[in-house]
Scaffold this active site. Structure first.
Site, PDB file in Angstrom:
ATOM      1  N   HIS A  71       0.862  -1.186   0.000  1.00  0.00           N
ATOM      2  CA  HIS A  71       0.000   0.000   0.000  1.00  0.00           C
ATOM      3  C   HIS A  71       0.895   1.231   0.000  1.00  0.00           C
ATOM      4  O   HIS A  71       1.935   1.236   0.672  1.00  0.00           O
ATOM      5  CB  HIS A  71      -0.853   0.075   1.282  1.00  0.00           C
ATOM      6  CG  HIS A  71      -2.149  -0.676   1.215  1.00  0.00           C
ATOM      7  ND1 HIS A  71      -2.691  -1.308   2.317  1.00  0.00           N
ATOM      8  CD2 HIS A  71      -3.033  -0.875   0.200  1.00  0.00           C
ATOM      9  CE1 HIS A  71      -3.843  -1.868   1.981  1.00  0.00           C
ATOM     10  NE2 HIS A  71      -4.075  -1.625   0.699  1.00  0.00           N
TER      11      HIS A  71
ATOM     12  N   CYS B 128      -2.374   3.092   8.956  1.00  0.00           N
ATOM     13  CA  CYS B 128      -3.413   2.161   8.491  1.00  0.00           C
ATOM     14  C   CYS B 128      -4.601   2.110   9.444  1.00  0.00           C
ATOM     15  O   CYS B 128      -5.723   1.822   9.042  1.00  0.00           O
ATOM     16  CB  CYS B 128      -2.860   0.746   8.388  1.00  0.00           C
ATOM     17  SG  CYS B 128      -1.415   0.580   7.376  1.00  0.00           S
TER      18      CYS B 128
HETATM   19  N1  ARG Z   1      -4.059  -6.918   6.467  1.00  0.00           N
HETATM   20  C1  ARG Z   1      -4.427  -5.715   5.831  1.00  0.00           C
HETATM   21  C2  ARG Z   1      -4.337  -5.873   4.322  1.00  0.00           C
HETATM   22  O1  ARG Z   1      -3.465  -6.567   3.880  1.00  0.00           O
HETATM   23  C3  ARG Z   1      -3.557  -4.580   6.274  1.00  0.00           C
HETATM   24  C4  ARG Z   1      -3.969  -3.270   5.714  1.00  0.00           C
HETATM   25  C5  ARG Z   1      -3.076  -2.159   6.102  1.00  0.00           C
HETATM   26  N2  ARG Z   1      -3.618  -0.912   5.707  1.00  0.00           N
HETATM   27  C6  ARG Z   1      -2.968   0.077   5.088  1.00  0.00           C
HETATM   28  N3  ARG Z   1      -3.565   1.168   4.835  1.00  0.00           N
HETATM   29  N4  ARG Z   1      -1.734  -0.095   4.654  1.00  0.00           N
HETATM   30  O2  ARG Z   1      -5.129  -5.337   3.604  1.00  0.00           O
END
Ligand code: ARG
Length: 704
Positions: free
Chosen positions: A168, A264
């Site tokens: 991300h 996050c």
């Molecule tokens: N386990 C989640 C996923 O893989 C974690 C998300 C983390 N969020 C972020 N905005 N980076 O989607």
């Protein structure tokens, strides 16, 4: 800050690692402690509350990642673009967040289904610059960016993520107040890094190193002068402090097991409106292309899509017509997009090489630019491949002559003709095809049947697999022997490219025999093969080794120099044959049979022999002359000369590449054209087997 920020969080009541959708989750299923997660989450919430108001979304059983509210959507002013999750595991969150935003009075934008976009996890407001940075590569599709831009009326800059740990954008990129940027450059491709560097002045860029990055230091919540994060190294903290920020660390290790940390776990709901653009400003460009052929069984479609993504683009298959029968072909219509014109053109030119064409309504004439300096092409020239190519001139498709790799296309005065020309041969005023318009490559449709018989590279590469692969080598030699016979019978042409290993392995006599019996019409090599062949004939050694006894001969290392000296005395190999000094061997046979040969020199050559052409441009020309019209090229253990020949040889010529090194075979034979076959084996064994098979065929009569 005058107004107090508002931030959305979601308590970890049902938080756990229940599936794996990013590398952090691997090995962590059910390994996080709920108790500790709750404690860490509360710790974060407490700090956030000191600087902002916190709103809560209601957690749902079965949606363990709902804690990561950054992925709920992308907020700007009173509008939100809802997320479309890439993975089904998180798609259940969508309706919950939708309801939450509606209730909170936001105008909700929804993207089409199947267009992944993961909200503020992948799109970050840069308030100082009045734009939106958006990531793609893992979770969000590049094609979502134009949609988001037009929904919100903002300028978007697309950044491509290339390290799957930083899947991300918010895991490695964090625009801060007053125009600072905290980020980890290695998570982005080169084009994205340039874009960042163009937009953000060096003194505003705060670079995190890998240690900080894997500690989720870039996954920071910035409210005013405060930066809240899991952990940062001393160096980084100093840099942030120097920029006027106060760093607050709060452990979030339980959430890192799921691939998330401070940023996050939060979503800023108060994003003041930034400058709106009438029309969305976004650099993503796209084009539609069509492909037709045995797209699936030949792997062509697969290659096209892979190449698009590898080059930073994105695709959408608009239409696919599957050829149901083995012999029927498929058709695909693909929308290809990329974040810049240059990137899109680079992708498209490669897709053209795979046979892709624009839809008929988009077809136009090729674009031409004159050569201004001798030997220099206009920028943006189209580089040729080995595949038959056509260019569109005055509404007509014209076949390009003298097809070869790494040339440019020059259009003749008559505009009805075009040919491949090397850069160095470009003359001032010559009209060169530039860009990607009006060019198409004709890829023979490779049906499964055809491929079966010649899928050389994979089939013959694995000698380690035991008896069966040796049997395979025998089979392929049978096939080649049969083809050699047929070519000889119809008076066709076979060119051999050979390295000195042919002589060292004792196979010189076999090659000599092939020449004597009329199977070879041209021989290409370097100085060494001729030197060692003649050394073998005159002194019985090859590089000083007695081939009969397999031992090094005393003083043998000088043999090759003596040989060079002798031939130099006579003036040429042919003269030495005439004077009966040279009376056997590969080059003796060439002279005797009138088979032309060409020896291309290199920096390491001793001597050289008088026949060796040390002017490489002349040598290349000579090679090209000898290859012209060949139906088959046998490449025997010479990587250098074989690559040279490969580049000059258009698709359609049968290439047989023999080398003991699989990497060489793959490099040469994997031209994506069905006529090339690779054989991983000892070249001495190969030639001896080949001669045996030809003998057998001879005994059995006509091959045809
Ligand atoms: N386990 C989640 C996923 O893989 C974690 C998300 C983390 N969020 C972020 N905005 N980076 O989607």
């Amino acid at each position: 800050m005058s107004i107090r920020q508002k931030i959305l969080m979601c308590a970890p009541d049902f938080y756990d690692v229940e599936y794996v959708i990013n590398p952090w989750m691997e090995g962590n299923i059910h390994r996080s402690s709920r108790l500790q997660a709750v404690e860490q989450w509360r710790g974060l919430e407490k700090i956030v509350r000191e600087h902002a108001d916190v709103d809560h979304a209601i957690p749902c059983q079965g949606l363990p990642d709902m804690v990561f509210t950054a992925n709920a959507g992308l907020v700007l002013d009173r509008e939100v673009v809802l997320s479309r999750f890439m993975h089904p595991e998180r798609q259940g969150e969508e309706p919950h967040f939708k309801r939450w935003f509606e209730k909170a009075g936001f105008t909700v934008h929804e993207l089409p289904k199947d267009l992944p976009f993961e909200g503020a996890g992948d799109a970050l407001m840069d308030r100082a610059r009045g734009l939106l940075w958006a990531g793609y590569g893992f979770r969000s599709e590049l094609d979502s960016h134009p949609r988001v831009a037009s929904a919100l009326g903002v300028e978007i800059l697309s950044l491509r993520l290339i390290d799957k740990r930083f899947y991300h954008l918010d895991t490695c990129f964090c625009p801060l107040e007053r125009g600072f940027l905290l980020y980890y450059p290695a998570a982005f491709d080169a084009h994205s890094n340039l874009l960042i560097e163009n937009r953000v002045d060096p003194e505003m860029r705060i670079v995190a190193d890998e240690t900080d990055a894997v500690n989720f230091a870039c996954n920071a919540v910035n409210i005013g002068r405060t930066i809240i994060l899991n952990k940062a190294g001393e160096e980084l903290k100093k840099r942030l402090q120097a920029a006027g920020f106060t760093v607050v660390e709060t452990p979030l290790t339980e959430f890192m097991k799921s691939g998330g940390a401070a940023k996050c776990l939060t979503l800023r709901l108060t994003e003041p409106a930034i400058h709106r653009h009438e029309r969305a400003r976004v650099r993503v460009e796209s084009r539609i292309l069509r492909m037709e052929g045995h797209l699936l069984d030949s792997g062509l479609l697969d290659r096209a899509l892979e190449l698009t993504v590898q080059n930073g683009g994105s695709f959408k298959i608009l239409n696919f017509e599957l050829g149901a029968q083995r012999q029927s072909t498929s058709k695909a219509e693909i929308n290809v997009s990329a974040p810049s014109t240059e990137m899109l053109e680079r992708i498209i030119s490669q897709l053209i090489d795979l046979g892709a064409v624009p839809p008929p309504e988009d077809v136009s004439d090729a674009e031409l630019m004159p050569v201004a300096l001798p030997g220099v092409a206009p920028d943006d020239f189209y580089a040729t491949t080995i595949y038959p190519t056509e260019v569109r001139l005055c509404g007509k498709w014209v076949q390009v002559a003298e097809q070869r790799m790494d040339g440019v296309i020059v259009v003749g005065e008559a505009a009805g003709e075009a040919r491949c020309v090397l850069l160095r041969d470009l003359a001032v005023g010559g009209k060169v095809v530039v860009g990607i318009k009006g060019i198409r490559a004709v890829r023979k449709t490779e049906s499964r049947d055809l491929r079966e018989s010649s899928r050389g590279v994979e089939e013959f590469s694995f000698m380690g697999a035991g008896v069966s692969s040796e049997r395979r080598v025998e089979l392929v030699v049978d096939q080649i022997a049969w083809e050699l016979r047929r070519i000889r019978e119809r008076g066709g042409k076979v060119a051999v490219v050979a390295g000195p290993v042919v002589i060292h392995t004792g196979a010189g006599e076999h090659l000599a025999r092939l020449i004597r019996e009329g199977y070879v019409q041209a021989l290409l090599g370097g100085n060494a093969i001729a030197v060692h062949d003649i050394e073998q004939s005159l002194l019985g050694t090859s590089l000083g080794v007695d081939l009969k006894r397999g031992v090094a001969v005393r003083g043998g290392h000088q043999h090759h120099l003596q040989v060079i000296n002798i031939i130099r005395r006579y003036g040429s190999i042919a003269a030495a044959v005439e004077q009966k000094v040279l009376a056997s061997g590969v080059f003796f046979e060439c002279v005797k049979q009138g088979v032309p040969f060409s020896l291309a020199g290199s920096i390491r050559d001793d001597g050289p022999l008088p026949d060796t052409e040390m002017d490489l441009i002349r040598a290349q020309k000579d090679y090209a002359r000898l290859i012209r019209g060949a139906e088959m090229v046998l490449m025997l253990s010479s990587m250098l000369h074989s690559i040279g020949v490969g580049n000059m040889t258009p698709a359609g010529v049968r290439l047989v590449c023999v080398d003991i090194n699989p990497a060489v075979v793959t490099k040469l034979a994997d031209r994506g054209s069905l006529e090339s076959v690779g054989v991983v084996t000892d070249v001495g064994l190969f030639l001896s087997l080949l001669v045996q098979r030809l003998e057998k065929l001879q005994a059995g009569g006509s091959a045809a």
